[in-house]
Scaffold this motif. Structure first.
Motif, PDB file in Angstrom:
ATOM      1  N   GLN A  87       2.630   6.276 -10.116  1.00  0.00           N
ATOM      2  CA  GLN A  87       1.793   6.869 -11.164  1.00  0.00           C
ATOM      3  C   GLN A  87       0.477   7.391 -10.602  1.00  0.00           C
ATOM      4  O   GLN A  87      -0.103   8.327 -11.142  1.00  0.00           O
ATOM      5  N   THR A  88       0.026   6.806  -9.497  1.00  0.00           N
ATOM      6  CA  THR A  88      -1.195   7.258  -8.844  1.00  0.00           C
ATOM      7  C   THR A  88      -1.093   8.730  -8.454  1.00  0.00           C
ATOM      8  O   THR A  88      -2.089   9.441  -8.404  1.00  0.00           O
ATOM      9  N   PHE A  89       0.122   9.167  -8.192  1.00  0.00           N
ATOM     10  CA  PHE A  89       0.349  10.524  -7.698  1.00  0.00           C
ATOM     11  C   PHE A  89       0.892  11.468  -8.765  1.00  0.00           C
ATOM     12  O   PHE A  89       1.384  12.542  -8.443  1.00  0.00           O
ATOM     13  N   GLU A  90       0.767  11.100 -10.040  1.00  0.00           N
ATOM     14  CA  GLU A  90       1.375  11.904 -11.099  1.00  0.00           C
ATOM     15  C   GLU A  90       0.805  13.321 -11.198  1.00  0.00           C
ATOM     16  O   GLU A  90       1.479  14.210 -11.696  1.00  0.00           O
ATOM     17  N   GLU A  91      -0.388  13.538 -10.715  1.00  0.00           N
ATOM     18  CA  GLU A  91      -0.981  14.884 -10.717  1.00  0.00           C
ATOM     19  C   GLU A  91      -0.712  15.635  -9.432  1.00  0.00           C
ATOM     20  O   GLU A  91      -1.086  16.797  -9.287  1.00  0.00           O
ATOM     21  N   ASP A  92      -0.069  14.990  -8.471  1.00  0.00           N
ATOM     22  CA  ASP A  92       0.212  15.589  -7.168  1.00  0.00           C
ATOM     23  C   ASP A  92       1.545  16.328  -7.225  1.00  0.00           C
ATOM     24  O   ASP A  92       2.583  15.708  -7.458  1.00  0.00           O
ATOM     25  N   PRO A  93       1.547  17.636  -7.020  1.00  0.00           N
ATOM     26  CA  PRO A  93       2.801  18.401  -7.136  1.00  0.00           C
ATOM     27  C   PRO A  93       3.831  18.085  -6.044  1.00  0.00           C
ATOM     28  O   PRO A  93       5.011  18.414  -6.209  1.00  0.00           O
ATOM     29  N   ASP A  94       3.412  17.435  -4.975  1.00  0.00           N
ATOM     30  CA  ASP A  94       4.342  17.108  -3.901  1.00  0.00           C
ATOM     31  C   ASP A  94       5.141  15.843  -4.192  1.00  0.00           C
ATOM     32  O   ASP A  94       6.188  15.608  -3.591  1.00  0.00           O
ATOM     33  N   VAL A  95       4.627  15.004  -5.074  1.00  0.00           N
ATOM     34  CA  VAL A  95       5.268  13.722  -5.389  1.00  0.00           C
ATOM     35  C   VAL A  95       5.808  13.801  -6.801  1.00  0.00           C
ATOM     36  O   VAL A  95       5.082  14.129  -7.732  1.00  0.00           O
ATOM     37  N   TYR A  96       7.097  13.502  -6.955  1.00  0.00           N
ATOM     38  CA  TYR A  96       7.677  13.570  -8.291  1.00  0.00           C
ATOM     39  C   TYR A  96       8.526  12.376  -8.621  1.00  0.00           C
ATOM     40  O   TYR A  96       8.760  11.517  -7.875  1.00  0.00           O
TER      41      TYR A  96
ATOM     42  N   ALA B 174       7.695   9.604   1.772  1.00  0.00           N
ATOM     43  CA  ALA B 174       8.793   9.038   2.564  1.00  0.00           C
ATOM     44  C   ALA B 174       9.723   8.219   1.674  1.00  0.00           C
ATOM     45  O   ALA B 174      10.958   8.331   1.771  1.00  0.00           O
ATOM     46  N   LEU B 175       9.153   7.415   0.795  1.00  0.00           N
ATOM     47  CA  LEU B 175       9.957   6.611  -0.133  1.00  0.00           C
ATOM     48  C   LEU B 175      10.733   7.517  -1.074  1.00  0.00           C
ATOM     49  O   LEU B 175      11.933   7.316  -1.303  1.00  0.00           O
ATOM     50  N   GLN B 176      10.069   8.526  -1.591  1.00  0.00           N
ATOM     51  CA  GLN B 176      10.724   9.495  -2.472  1.00  0.00           C
ATOM     52  C   GLN B 176      11.918  10.143  -1.764  1.00  0.00           C
ATOM     53  O   GLN B 176      13.002  10.271  -2.348  1.00  0.00           O
ATOM     54  N   ASN B 177      11.737  10.527  -0.513  1.00  0.00           N
ATOM     55  CA  ASN B 177      12.819  11.165   0.241  1.00  0.00           C
ATOM     56  C   ASN B 177      13.978  10.208   0.509  1.00  0.00           C
ATOM     57  O   ASN B 177      15.142  10.608   0.449  1.00  0.00           O
ATOM     58  N   GLU B 178      13.658   8.946   0.805  1.00  0.00           N
ATOM     59  CA  GLU B 178      14.725   7.962   1.027  1.00  0.00           C
ATOM     60  C   GLU B 178      15.534   7.719  -0.238  1.00  0.00           C
ATOM     61  O   GLU B 178      16.762   7.619  -0.198  1.00  0.00           O
ATOM     62  N   LEU B 179      14.836   7.599  -1.357  1.00  0.00           N
ATOM     63  CA  LEU B 179      15.532   7.390  -2.633  1.00  0.00           C
ATOM     64  C   LEU B 179      16.382   8.609  -2.989  1.00  0.00           C
ATOM     65  O   LEU B 179      17.535   8.460  -3.411  1.00  0.00           O
ATOM     66  N   LEU B 180      15.833   9.781  -2.794  1.00  0.00           N
ATOM     67  CA  LEU B 180      16.581  11.007  -3.074  1.00  0.00           C
ATOM     68  C   LEU B 180      17.839  11.083  -2.214  1.00  0.00           C
ATOM     69  O   LEU B 180      18.916  11.433  -2.706  1.00  0.00           O
TER      70      LEU B 180
ATOM     71  N   VAL C 141       0.865  -1.181   0.000  1.00  0.00           N
ATOM     72  CA  VAL C 141       0.000   0.000   0.000  1.00  0.00           C
ATOM     73  C   VAL C 141       0.899   1.227   0.000  1.00  0.00           C
ATOM     74  O   VAL C 141       1.851   1.302   0.772  1.00  0.00           O
ATOM     75  N   LEU C 142       0.598   2.168  -0.874  1.00  0.00           N
ATOM     76  CA  LEU C 142       1.399   3.375  -0.952  1.00  0.00           C
ATOM     77  C   LEU C 142       0.484   4.582  -0.809  1.00  0.00           C
ATOM     78  O   LEU C 142      -0.154   5.018  -1.759  1.00  0.00           O
ATOM     79  N   SER C 143       0.387   5.079   0.411  1.00  0.00           N
ATOM     80  CA  SER C 143      -0.366   6.311   0.658  1.00  0.00           C
ATOM     81  C   SER C 143       0.507   7.489   0.227  1.00  0.00           C
ATOM     82  O   SER C 143       1.700   7.317  -0.054  1.00  0.00           O
ATOM     83  N   LYS C 144      -0.051   8.669   0.218  1.00  0.00           N
ATOM     84  CA  LYS C 144       0.743   9.842  -0.150  1.00  0.00           C
ATOM     85  C   LYS C 144       1.900  10.019   0.839  1.00  0.00           C
ATOM     86  O   LYS C 144       3.028  10.297   0.429  1.00  0.00           O
TER      87      LYS C 144
END
Length: 107
Positions: free
Chosen positions: A98-107, A27-33, A19-22
């Motif tokens: 891809q679920t968050f592709e319209e969300d400006p906080d997730v890239y 959090a995953l995005q930040n860890e990868l970055l 499950v991947l909530s916003k």
């Protein structure tokens, strides 16, 4: 009783129990970055650029080696988010984002 509700809003991927909530996506995005920004990764990336810059077929070899370098970091991190530490797990993670592709906080 140790029961916890799933985070909401939650997004389930096809054929996956992850499950991947916003909040988890961020959090995953930040860890990868952080992993890709780390000095150790940057050093390997620079070495790869230098090595492949001298190769005859540099574009193909560079992209292949770059994918392996990136994948090595991804598979260390993604299991904490319910994805398998494999190429399939990385594909599932990318699909979940891809679920968050319209969300400006997730890239």
């Amino acid at each position: 009783l140790g029961l916890q509700a799933a985070p909401t809003p939650a997004h389930r991927k096809n054929n996956s129990s992850a499950v991947l909530s916003k909040a988890r996506a961020l959090a995953l995005q930040n860890e990868l970055l952080a992993a890709f920004s780390a000095a150790r990764f940057q050093k390997k990336l620079n070495e790869l650029s230098r090595e492949c810059g001298e190769a005859k077929d540099k574009k193909t070899s560079y992209h292949s080696a770059l994918k392996r370098l990136i994948r090595k970091e991804q598979v260390k991190i993604i299991p904490s988010y319910g994805f398998d530490a494999s190429d399939e797990g990385v594909t599932e993670m990318l699909t979940a984002f891809q679920t968050f592709e319209e969300d400006p906080d997730v890239y």
